[in-house]
Scaffold this motif. Structure first.
Motif, short mmCIF file in Angstrom:
data_model
loop_
_atom_site.label_atom_id
_atom_site.label_comp_id
_atom_site.label_asym_id
_atom_site.label_seq_id
_atom_site.Cartn_x
_atom_site.Cartn_y
_atom_site.Cartn_z
N GLU A 76 4.76 -0.17 -13.31
CA GLU A 76 4.04 -1.34 -13.80
C GLU A 76 3.69 -2.25 -12.64
OE1 GLU A 76 8.03 -3.89 -15.07
OE2 GLU A 76 6.65 -3.16 -16.60
N ALA A 77 2.62 -3.00 -12.81
CA ALA A 77 2.15 -3.91 -11.76
C ALA A 77 2.84 -5.26 -11.91
CB ALA A 77 0.65 -4.07 -11.84
N PRO A 78 3.11 -5.94 -10.80
CA PRO A 78 3.73 -7.26 -10.88
C PRO A 78 2.74 -8.29 -11.41
CG PRO A 78 3.16 -6.75 -8.62
CD PRO A 78 2.89 -5.51 -9.42
N PRO A 79 3.20 -9.42 -11.94
CA PRO A 79 2.28 -10.46 -12.43
C PRO A 79 1.38 -10.97 -11.32
CG PRO A 79 4.53 -10.86 -13.19
CD PRO A 79 4.61 -9.74 -12.18
N ASP A 80 0.09 -11.06 -11.63
CA ASP A 80 -0.92 -11.57 -10.69
C ASP A 80 -0.99 -10.74 -9.40
OD1 ASP A 80 -1.45 -13.63 -12.47
OD2 ASP A 80 0.09 -14.92 -11.58
N MET A 81 -0.45 -9.54 -9.44
CA MET A 81 -0.48 -8.64 -8.27
C MET A 81 0.15 -9.29 -7.04
SD MET A 81 -1.72 -5.70 -9.13
CE MET A 81 -2.25 -4.97 -7.59
N ARG A 82 1.17 -10.08 -7.25
CA ARG A 82 1.88 -10.72 -6.14
C ARG A 82 3.22 -10.03 -5.95
NH1 ARG A 82 0.87 -17.28 -6.91
NH2 ARG A 82 -1.42 -17.20 -6.71
N CYS A 83 3.55 -9.79 -4.69
CA CYS A 83 4.80 -9.10 -4.36
C CYS A 83 5.68 -10.01 -3.50
CB CYS A 83 4.49 -7.80 -3.61
SG CYS A 83 5.95 -6.82 -3.22
N LYS A 84 6.95 -10.07 -3.85
CA LYS A 84 7.90 -10.92 -3.12
C LYS A 84 8.71 -10.14 -2.10
CE LYS A 84 8.40 -14.15 -6.98
NZ LYS A 84 9.36 -14.81 -7.92
N ASP A 85 8.43 -8.84 -1.97
CA ASP A 85 9.20 -8.02 -1.02
C ASP A 85 8.86 -8.41 0.41
OD1 ASP A 85 10.15 -6.69 -3.25
OD2 ASP A 85 8.61 -5.13 -3.14
N LYS A 86 9.85 -8.29 1.28
CA LYS A 86 9.66 -8.61 2.70
C LYS A 86 10.38 -7.60 3.57
CE LYS A 86 9.07 -13.64 2.24
NZ LYS A 86 8.95 -13.61 0.78
N PHE A 87 9.92 -7.52 4.81
CA PHE A 87 10.53 -6.65 5.80
C PHE A 87 10.96 -7.49 7.00
CE2 PHE A 87 8.39 -3.58 3.23
CZ PHE A 87 9.08 -2.39 3.39
N LEU A 88 12.00 -7.02 7.66
CA LEU A 88 12.49 -7.67 8.87
C LEU A 88 12.59 -6.62 9.97
CD1 LEU A 88 13.71 -10.16 10.32
CD2 LEU A 88 15.96 -9.32 9.59
N LEU A 89 11.87 -6.87 11.05
CA LEU A 89 11.92 -5.95 12.20
C LEU A 89 12.73 -6.62 13.31
CD1 LEU A 89 9.20 -3.63 13.50
CD2 LEU A 89 10.43 -5.01 15.14
N VAL A 123 4.77 -8.26 2.17
CA VAL A 123 4.02 -7.20 1.51
C VAL A 123 2.89 -7.82 0.69
CG1 VAL A 123 4.12 -5.30 -0.15
CG2 VAL A 123 6.01 -5.67 1.44
N VAL A 124 1.71 -7.24 0.79
CA VAL A 124 0.54 -7.71 0.06
C VAL A 124 -0.08 -6.53 -0.68
CG1 VAL A 124 -1.74 -8.77 0.23
CG2 VAL A 124 0.11 -9.52 1.75
N TYR A 125 -0.33 -6.73 -1.97
CA TYR A 125 -1.03 -5.71 -2.76
C TYR A 125 -2.52 -6.02 -2.76
CZ TYR A 125 3.52 -4.33 -4.65
OH TYR A 125 4.80 -3.89 -4.79
N VAL A 126 -3.31 -5.00 -2.51
CA VAL A 126 -4.77 -5.15 -2.53
C VAL A 126 -5.35 -4.14 -3.51
CG1 VAL A 126 -4.88 -6.01 -0.18
CG2 VAL A 126 -5.03 -3.56 -0.57
N ALA A 127 -6.56 -4.43 -3.97
CA ALA A 127 -7.24 -3.52 -4.89
C ALA A 127 -7.62 -2.24 -4.16
CB ALA A 127 -8.47 -4.19 -5.49
N PRO A 128 -7.55 -1.08 -4.82
CA PRO A 128 -7.96 0.18 -4.17
C PRO A 128 -9.40 0.12 -3.72
CG PRO A 128 -6.82 0.60 -6.26
CD PRO A 128 -7.08 -0.88 -6.19
N LEU A 129 -9.69 0.81 -2.64
CA LEU A 129 -11.06 0.85 -2.11
C LEU A 129 -11.95 1.59 -3.07
CD1 LEU A 129 -13.03 0.33 0.23
CD2 LEU A 129 -12.31 2.51 1.22
N GLN A 130 -13.05 0.94 -3.47
CA GLN A 130 -14.02 1.54 -4.37
C GLN A 130 -15.21 2.05 -3.58
OE1 GLN A 130 -13.55 1.99 -7.58
NE2 GLN A 130 -11.60 0.88 -7.67
N LEU A 131 -15.42 3.36 -3.64
CA LEU A 131 -16.55 3.95 -2.93
C LEU A 131 -17.83 3.66 -3.69
CD1 LEU A 131 -15.04 7.40 -1.95
CD2 LEU A 131 -15.27 5.37 -0.51
#
Length: 235
Positions: A76-89, A123-131
């Protein structure tokens, strides 16, 4: 590209073209512009959702290292396509000649006095590329949909049988009629022939009884039978 003192990181945001139930990957490049060996380690706030390859390694002096972050398929997709996940390098200066299997968790422990550089990535969710849909070559008039009147005309022509010629069918009927007439004549001639044969047989028997040879009528009947047989063979 944003640079720390040890590693440059590209990109600063992990962008995933989000699609349900599909595994998606995002590339990450680490650049070492120093003359030192640099060890790195990647952590995430949601380790069950992501897989990092490799999650730790060594970037040699004046070189780069490619890292791939893989997001597992989501139901399932998150609300408003917003993701709270983060990475630490995390990165730290390593001993010359060190390889990935020599890395230990203690190297990234700040409490041990190690100088650990950290960079947070979101992390950022974007719409799939539409050809774009393929466009047929030609003028605008050619690519426009057909008008209703043109379609009506085509349908009308498709149902109009007035232009169909019936002449071959008429000729066929005439041929069938001629064949039927000839067949009737032939059958009639066969019946007459059978009747004449019967009469000829009677005359022959009477002639034998009288011993008088052939009569004139007998000769005429034989000629008529021969004529009929010739007619039948010609038809």
């Amino acid at each position: 590209m944003a640079f720390g003192e040890l590693l440059g990181i590209e990109p600063q945001e992990l962008k995933f073209p989000f699609e349900l139930n599909k595994q998606i990957s995002c590339p990450l490049q680490l650049s070492n512009k120093t003359d030192n060996y640099v060890a790195f380690k990647v952590k995430t706030t949601n380790p069950k959702k992501y897989c990092v390859r490799p999650n730790a390694g060594i970037v040699m002096p004046q070189s780069t290292c490619d890292v791939t972050v893989v997001m597992q398929g989501q139901r399932e997709a998150p609300p408003d396509m917003r993701c709270k996940d983060k990475f630490l390098l995390q990165s730290v200066v390593a001993n010359p000649g060190m390889i990935a299997k020599d890395i230990t968790p203690e190297m990234f422990n700040k409490e041990s006095g190690n100088l650990v550089e950290e960079c947070k990535l979101r992390v950022v969710y974007v719409a799939p590329l539409q050809l774009p849909s393929p466009v047929m070559e030609g003028s605008d008039e050619d690519s426009s949909p057909p008008r209703a009147s043109s379609l009506d005309n085509r349908n009308s022509n498709a149902l109009d049988f007035s232009h169909v010629s019936l002449e071959p069918q008429d000729k066929s009927s005439e041929v069938k009629a001629v064949i039927s007439s000839l067949t009737d004549e032939k059958n009639s001639a066969i019946r007459v022939n059978n009747k004449l044969c019967q009469e000829l047989e009677l005359l022959r028997r009477e002639g034998n009884k009288r011993r008088g040879g052939f009569s004139f009528l007998y000769v005429m009947l034989i000629g008529l039978v021969g004529f009929l047989f010739g007619y039948l063979f010609r038809t």
